[in-house]
Write an enzyme that holds these catalytic residues in place. Sequence first.
Site, PDB file in Angstrom:
ATOM      1  N   LYS A  42       0.816  -1.187   0.000  1.00  0.00           N
ATOM      2  CA  LYS A  42       0.000   0.000   0.000  1.00  0.00           C
ATOM      3  C   LYS A  42       0.870   1.265   0.000  1.00  0.00           C
ATOM      4  CE  LYS A  42      -3.403  -2.103   3.106  1.00  0.00           C
ATOM      5  NZ  LYS A  42      -3.916  -2.020   4.499  1.00  0.00           N
ATOM      6  N   GLY A  43       2.110   1.119   0.449  1.00  0.00           N
ATOM      7  CA  GLY A  43       2.953   2.287   0.726  1.00  0.00           C
ATOM      8  C   GLY A  43       3.202   3.204  -0.456  1.00  0.00           C
ATOM      9  N   GLU A  98       7.706   2.297  -5.962  1.00  0.00           N
ATOM     10  CA  GLU A  98       7.823   1.816  -4.568  1.00  0.00           C
ATOM     11  C   GLU A  98       7.923   3.000  -3.619  1.00  0.00           C
ATOM     12  OE1 GLU A  98       7.959  -0.448  -2.316  1.00  0.00           O
ATOM     13  OE2 GLU A  98       9.265  -2.116  -2.787  1.00  0.00           O
ATOM     14  N   ASP A  99       7.503   2.816  -2.388  1.00  0.00           N
ATOM     15  CA  ASP A  99       7.683   3.866  -1.399  1.00  0.00           C
ATOM     16  C   ASP A  99       9.143   3.950  -0.948  1.00  0.00           C
ATOM     17  OD1 ASP A  99       7.581   1.408  -0.097  1.00  0.00           O
ATOM     18  OD2 ASP A  99       6.136   2.017   1.432  1.00  0.00           O
ATOM     19  N   ASP A 102      14.620  -0.506   1.438  1.00  0.00           N
ATOM     20  CA  ASP A 102      15.338  -0.567   2.711  1.00  0.00           C
ATOM     21  C   ASP A 102      16.423  -1.647   2.570  1.00  0.00           C
ATOM     22  OD1 ASP A 102      15.943  -0.434   5.405  1.00  0.00           O
ATOM     23  OD2 ASP A 102      14.141  -1.417   6.092  1.00  0.00           O
ATOM     24  N   LYS A 130      17.269   3.672   1.584  1.00  0.00           N
ATOM     25  CA  LYS A 130      18.116   3.628   2.795  1.00  0.00           C
ATOM     26  C   LYS A 130      19.333   2.789   2.458  1.00  0.00           C
ATOM     27  CE  LYS A 130      14.557   3.375   6.411  1.00  0.00           C
ATOM     28  NZ  LYS A 130      13.937   2.403   7.337  1.00  0.00           N
ATOM     29  N   PHE A 151      13.192   4.667  10.990  1.00  0.00           N
ATOM     30  CA  PHE A 151      11.892   4.231  10.489  1.00  0.00           C
ATOM     31  C   PHE A 151      11.071   5.472  10.141  1.00  0.00           C
ATOM     32  CE2 PHE A 151       7.692   2.353  10.365  1.00  0.00           C
ATOM     33  CZ  PHE A 151       7.967   1.189   9.656  1.00  0.00           C
ATOM     34  N   VAL A 152      10.559   5.508   8.913  1.00  0.00           N
ATOM     35  CA  VAL A 152       9.831   6.694   8.458  1.00  0.00           C
ATOM     36  C   VAL A 152       8.363   6.372   8.192  1.00  0.00           C
ATOM     37  CG1 VAL A 152      11.863   7.849   7.491  1.00  0.00           C
ATOM     38  CG2 VAL A 152      10.509   6.334   6.039  1.00  0.00           C
ATOM     39  N   ASP A 158       3.424   3.668   6.584  1.00  0.00           N
ATOM     40  CA  ASP A 158       2.707   3.495   7.853  1.00  0.00           C
ATOM     41  C   ASP A 158       3.570   2.908   8.960  1.00  0.00           C
ATOM     42  OD1 ASP A 158       2.947   0.830   6.748  1.00  0.00           O
ATOM     43  OD2 ASP A 158       1.457   0.204   8.217  1.00  0.00           O
ATOM     44  N   ARG A 164      -0.313   6.975   7.250  1.00  0.00           N
ATOM     45  CA  ARG A 164      -0.186   6.995   5.785  1.00  0.00           C
ATOM     46  C   ARG A 164      -0.647   8.329   5.197  1.00  0.00           C
ATOM     47  NH1 ARG A 164       0.948   1.803   3.921  1.00  0.00           N
ATOM     48  NH2 ARG A 164      -0.025   0.104   5.057  1.00  0.00           N
TER      49      ARG A 164
HETATM   50  P1  5GP Z   1      12.908  -4.021   2.198  1.00  0.00           P
HETATM   51  O1  5GP Z   1      12.458  -5.365   1.740  1.00  0.00           O
HETATM   52  O2  5GP Z   1      13.635  -3.209   1.156  1.00  0.00           O
HETATM   53  O3  5GP Z   1      13.676  -4.106   3.489  1.00  0.00           O
HETATM   54  O4  5GP Z   1      11.624  -3.232   2.614  1.00  0.00           O
HETATM   55  C1  5GP Z   1      10.761  -2.728   1.708  1.00  0.00           C
HETATM   56  C2  5GP Z   1       9.401  -2.445   2.308  1.00  0.00           C
HETATM   57  O5  5GP Z   1       9.415  -2.394   3.738  1.00  0.00           O
HETATM   58  C3  5GP Z   1       8.951  -1.087   1.863  1.00  0.00           C
HETATM   59  O6  5GP Z   1       8.265  -1.171   0.627  1.00  0.00           O
HETATM   60  C4  5GP Z   1       8.080  -0.648   3.016  1.00  0.00           C
HETATM   61  O7  5GP Z   1       6.783  -1.162   2.824  1.00  0.00           O
HETATM   62  C5  5GP Z   1       8.708  -1.285   4.220  1.00  0.00           C
HETATM   63  N1  5GP Z   1       9.650  -0.372   4.884  1.00  0.00           N
HETATM   64  C6  5GP Z   1      10.987  -0.396   4.877  1.00  0.00           C
HETATM   65  N2  5GP Z   1      11.498   0.620   5.591  1.00  0.00           N
HETATM   66  C7  5GP Z   1      10.432   1.317   6.054  1.00  0.00           C
HETATM   67  C8  5GP Z   1      10.302   2.499   6.857  1.00  0.00           C
HETATM   68  O8  5GP Z   1      11.252   3.166   7.296  1.00  0.00           O
HETATM   69  N3  5GP Z   1       9.026   2.910   7.092  1.00  0.00           N
HETATM   70  C9  5GP Z   1       7.929   2.254   6.638  1.00  0.00           C
HETATM   71  N4  5GP Z   1       6.749   2.740   6.955  1.00  0.00           N
HETATM   72  N5  5GP Z   1       8.020   1.131   5.885  1.00  0.00           N
HETATM   73  C10 5GP Z   1       9.263   0.679   5.597  1.00  0.00           C
END
Ligand code: 5GP
Length: 173
Positions: A42-43, A98-99, A102, A130, A151-152, A158, A164
């Site tokens: 949803k992000g 993508e939002d 990470d 990140k 964490f944002v 969210d 959100r």
């Molecule tokens: P990854 O698999 O790259 O670690 O994480 C990707 C997903 O984790 C993002 O699409 C998001 O939904 C969530 N995510 C990662 N870091 C954050 C953060 O700082 N805040 C939020 N709200 N979601 C995050």
Amino acid sequence: MGEENLEILIDAAKIKRRVSELGREISKDYAGRFLTALVVLKGGIMFASDLVRAIDVPVSLEMIGLRSYGKSTASSGVVEITLDLSSPIEGQHVLVIEDIVDTGLTLNYLLDNLRTRRPASVRVCALLHKPERAKAPVKVDYKGFTVPDRFVVGYGMDLDEKHRNLPYIAAID
Ligand code: 5GP
């Protein structure tokens, strides 16, 4: 539940300016082509809705729902498809929106999955990155902002489904 401390990292005006710039860059790169914008729910929903309106090549909208975190703020590396595409993307130029990238595990999983569907091309546009947390090698073709390892929330992102709707991006303690 304890007090939540929000610290604004990127305000609404700054987001708006950057989204316009990304829209112009994407429009230039995809000139003469038809683009399939694939929103990661949803992000990515707020970012994608602003971004596609800043793109002036023809765009079709697709959505995919992914869940990687559940209720925790630590990456599990386990990715679940909660909603799949409504139509095939074979032969299409796909831009994943993508939002935040990470660890990169979610995107890595998604890109592997999309490749099996034989699109003509796949690129990635992420509002936030990140880099300190990278665990999987992923290429982000269009990046809004680099953020520190905090964490944002806000602008689609969210914490346990809250925040959100904030028009800015904030770090939460
Ligand atoms: P990854 O698999 O790259 O670690 O994480 C990707 C997903 O984790 C993002 O699409 C998001 O939904 C969530 N995510 C990662 N870091 C954050 C953060 O700082 N805040 C939020 N709200 N979601 C995050």
